[in-house]
Write an enzyme that holds these catalytic residues in place. Structure first.
Site, PDB file in Angstrom:
ATOM      1  N   LYS A  16      75.235 -24.966  93.093  1.00 42.13           N
ATOM      2  CA  LYS A  16      76.465 -24.315  93.579  1.00 42.13           C
ATOM      3  C   LYS A  16      77.146 -25.149  94.665  1.00 42.13           C
ATOM      4  CE  LYS A  16      75.980 -20.217  95.636  1.00 42.13           C
ATOM      5  NZ  LYS A  16      74.789 -20.763  95.988  1.00 42.13           N
ATOM      6  N   TRP A  24      77.789 -34.377  89.823  1.00 38.36           N
ATOM      7  CA  TRP A  24      76.503 -34.839  90.347  1.00 38.36           C
ATOM      8  C   TRP A  24      76.298 -36.315  90.003  1.00 38.36           C
ATOM      9  CZ3 TRP A  24      72.063 -36.893  88.139  1.00 38.36           C
ATOM     10  CH2 TRP A  24      70.919 -36.937  88.968  1.00 38.36           C
ATOM     11  N   ALA A  27      72.170 -15.042 102.135  1.00 37.31           N
ATOM     12  CA  ALA A  27      72.942 -14.196 101.222  1.00 37.31           C
ATOM     13  C   ALA A  27      72.150 -13.015 100.699  1.00 37.31           C
ATOM     14  CB  ALA A  27      73.452 -15.027 100.053  1.00 37.31           C
ATOM     15  N   ARG A  44      78.240 -23.552 104.278  1.00 39.81           N
ATOM     16  CA  ARG A  44      77.357 -23.069 105.334  1.00 39.81           C
ATOM     17  C   ARG A  44      76.463 -24.187 105.868  1.00 39.81           C
ATOM     18  NH1 ARG A  44      74.103 -18.625 102.405  1.00 39.81           N
ATOM     19  NH2 ARG A  44      74.343 -20.140 100.728  1.00 39.81           N
ATOM     20  N   PHE A  76      73.745 -31.457  83.236  1.00 38.51           N
ATOM     21  CA  PHE A  76      72.496 -32.212  83.404  1.00 38.51           C
ATOM     22  C   PHE A  76      72.395 -33.215  82.262  1.00 38.51           C
ATOM     23  CE2 PHE A  76      71.732 -28.992  86.393  1.00 38.51           C
ATOM     24  CZ  PHE A  76      70.593 -29.263  87.132  1.00 38.51           C
ATOM     25  N   THR A 118      76.674 -28.306  95.283  1.00 38.23           N
ATOM     26  CA  THR A 118      77.057 -29.568  94.648  1.00 38.23           C
ATOM     27  C   THR A 118      78.398 -29.408  93.934  1.00 38.23           C
ATOM     28  OG1 THR A 118      74.709 -29.963  94.287  1.00 38.23           O
ATOM     29  CG2 THR A 118      76.225 -31.390  93.111  1.00 38.23           C
ATOM     30  N   PHE A 145      73.696 -17.729  96.817  1.00 40.14           N
ATOM     31  CA  PHE A 145      72.949 -17.214  95.662  1.00 40.14           C
ATOM     32  C   PHE A 145      73.887 -16.799  94.529  1.00 40.14           C
ATOM     33  CE2 PHE A 145      69.489 -16.265  98.919  1.00 40.14           C
ATOM     34  CZ  PHE A 145      68.743 -17.376  98.567  1.00 40.14           C
ATOM     35  N   LYS A 161      63.410 -24.191  99.264  1.00 43.56           N
ATOM     36  CA  LYS A 161      64.799 -24.165  98.796  1.00 43.56           C
ATOM     37  C   LYS A 161      65.525 -25.474  99.067  1.00 43.56           C
ATOM     38  CE  LYS A 161      68.933 -21.279  99.112  1.00 43.56           C
ATOM     39  NZ  LYS A 161      69.872 -22.180  99.809  1.00 43.56           N
TER      40      LYS A 161
END
Length: 558
Positions: A73, A411, A275, A96, A383, A75, A303, A107
């Site tokens: 998210k 990415w 979150a 954040r 991916f 990224t 999240f 995480k």
């Protein structure tokens, strides 16, 4: 083919002096308080000076329920911001700050990944500009002053059995969840049950992220309830005269932090409430300032959309008068397969049927977001193992839900990989299609607000809450808190309160274990299921592989 790690990519970044980044969006160097060469805080006087500027378009990035396969998210948020700038738009990113607890747990950090990152990555994921330490210190000062007040005669007549103010530390430490404080005799005070939450769950963090200036901050801090008297009347932080000194400790922390992406585009990184146990958005002051400085602001909510986006809409937008112009819902083929019942170890092989089965989770989120009146675009975070057939299955499903899905390869390729997504998002944001409205009105009773979210967003059949909880909500309504929004604290892994229940479950219940009044922040926290406000470390924490190499560089952060 081998790929560089996030930290290796970040280390090779060709960063520009932070004053140059400020110049891009019209912040003169005298309005920047530098922390080294590549990060700075923005002065309140500058923020005040741009308030009459027209607002840019607000783009929210959210995601499906997180899986161990990863959704990306942050990224995507960073990649979309770079993509917008690359196609000639003036855009900023607002995200954040990272908490140390998850960094050293499982995480990881909060700076993006691959070629869509905010830098300096190492600083952002560690001490940064000290904001979280300031919040921990301000919270701890109030804890100390509260116990000190009781020790020296308890003029406010606090019932020590009803102290609600817990302590905090910015680390995952399950052993501190429930403790007994003030042991050791008369000179140490009155022994009582106590406990710790993680700093990002502190009401001080929520207040910092929702306050518009220092005056507002001080007023909100003073309104926090820290305990109750024997007659059940609330004791506020202002009753023990703590809010002034707390504001002094938070003076610099209130100022947004300016940094840059790998492509030297401006980003505000400020605040970081969790979150699943708080409202999960960066600060209002950073978002509102960014909207005054750029044509497009890309921000994220923590999240899945059932948590972060719901709170962004119902809490942050309501409090700050914001309205998103477009929502980007991040999904991955890998996560669809996991939601379709495939184990993480087996995600490499093509499995179109599992993708189709797992799309139910995605569809639920699309429908939920549309219920707020906002247009939704699905970003398929690409991916290298994704096959054309799997990607097409997601696109076809999203089309059947009345939305559209666009593959983004930020990415791997940075803004070149997100250009198509950026063009479409800008078109939608400019179209004026958003008819945003929160899910419930202010004057709806608190329990009905809980039910509205549980039934409307989670698709639960019922909310289970005993008489004690219902009576507490009614009492708060009688005391004038009935118009507050509710902040649901539940697992991020499922629409339900059972983290193992993937997909789009129905027929489940939402058990409410506890409710907490955050009178300063201005919401009621509803603790559901087994959610913890102090996480624990996993069996093998990330901290075991974080180290300095022979060159004195940090390794192992991600």
């Amino acid at each position: 083919m081998s790929y560089k790690s996030d930290i290796e990519i970040a280390r090779e970044a060709k960063k520009r002096p932070i004053q140059e980044i400020g110049d891009k969006i019209g912040i003169a160097s005298e309005h920047l308080l530098p922390y080294g060469h590549d990060k700075a805080k923005v002065s309140q006087s500058f923020i005040n000076s741009v308030q009459k500027n027209k607002n840019g378009k607000l783009i929210l990035v959210t995601a499906i329920n997180p899986t161990p396969a990863g959704e990306g998210k942050t990224t995507t948020t960073v990649g979309l911001g770079d993509g917008l700038n690359a196609i000639g738009k003036k855009a900023m990113v607002c995200i954040r700050e990272a908490s140390l607890g998850p960094n050293f747990g499982m995480k990881g950090g909060a700076a993006g990944g691959g070629y869509a990152q905010v830098v300096p990555m190492e600083d952002m994921n560690l001490h940064f500009t000290g904001d979280f330490h300031a919040i921990t210190s301000a919270h701890s000062l109030l804890s100390a002053m509260l116990d000190n007040h009781i020790y020296w005669g308890n003029e406010a007549d606090i019932d020590t059995r009803r102290v609600t103010w817990r302590r905090v530390v910015d680390m995952n430490d399950r052993s501190l969840r429930q403790i007994t404080s003030s042991l050791g005799g008369v000179s140490n005070g009155f022994a009582r049950e106590d406990g710790f939450d993680i700093t990002v769950a502190s009401e001080v963090m929520a207040i910092l992220c929702l306050s518009k200036d220092l005056k507002d901050l001080e007023e909100r801090l003073g309104s926090m309830i820290v305990a109750y008297r024997r007659d059940r009347s609330p004791v506020y932080a202002r009753d023990i005269k703590a809010e002034g000194a707390m504001t002094v400790l938070l003076k610099d922390a209130m100022q947004p932090n300016l940094v840059q992406t790998l492509e030297n585009n401006p980003a505000f990184v400020h605040g970081g409430p969790f979150a699943n146990i708080a409202h999960g958005c960066n600060s209002v002051i950073a978002t509102q300032t960014a909207l005054k400085l750029s044509d497009y602001v890309v921000t994220e909510a923590g999240f899945g959309a059932d948590l972060g986006a719901e709170k962004f809409m119902n809490i942050k937008c309501r409090k700050a008068g914001l309205a998103p112009d477009c929502v980007v819902l991040v999904a991955t083929v890998r996560a669809m397969k996991m939601n379709g019942g495939i184990a993480k170890a087996d995600l490499g092989g093509e499995n179109v049927d599992a993708v189709k089965k797992g799309c139910a989770n995605l569809g639920r989120h699309i429908g939920n977001l549309k219920s707020f009146g906002v247009p939704v675009v699905v970003a398929i975070n690409h991916f290298v193992t994704d096959t054309e057939a799997e990607v097409q299955a997601v696109k076809d499903y999203v089309k059947s839900q009345g939305s559209e899905a666009i593959v983004s390869q930020h990415w791997e390729f940075g803004s070149k990989g997100s250009a198509e997504l950026a063009k479409r998002v800008a078109e939608i944001a400019d179209s004026g299609a958003s008819q945003f409205a929160p899910l419930y009105p202010d004057d709806m009773p608190l329990f009905e607000k809980i039910e509205r979210i549980a039934k409307g967003i989670y698709r639960a059949d019922e909310v289970i809450a005993d008489k004690k909880i219902r009576d507490q909500l009614k009492l708060w309504e009688e005391q004038g808190y009935g118009n507050l929004p509710v902040c649901m604290a539940k697992t991020q892994y499922s629409f339900s309160t059972d983290p193992s229940l993937r997909g789009a479950p129905t027929g489940h219940s939402v058990p409410v274990r506890e409710v907490r009044l955050s009178a300063g922040a201005g919401f009621v926290v509803v603790v559901c299921g087994e959610i913890m406000t102090m996480p624990g470390l996993p069996r093998v924490p990330a901290a075991e592989t974080i180290r300095l190499n022979d060159a004195g560089e940090i390794e192992g952060l991600f």
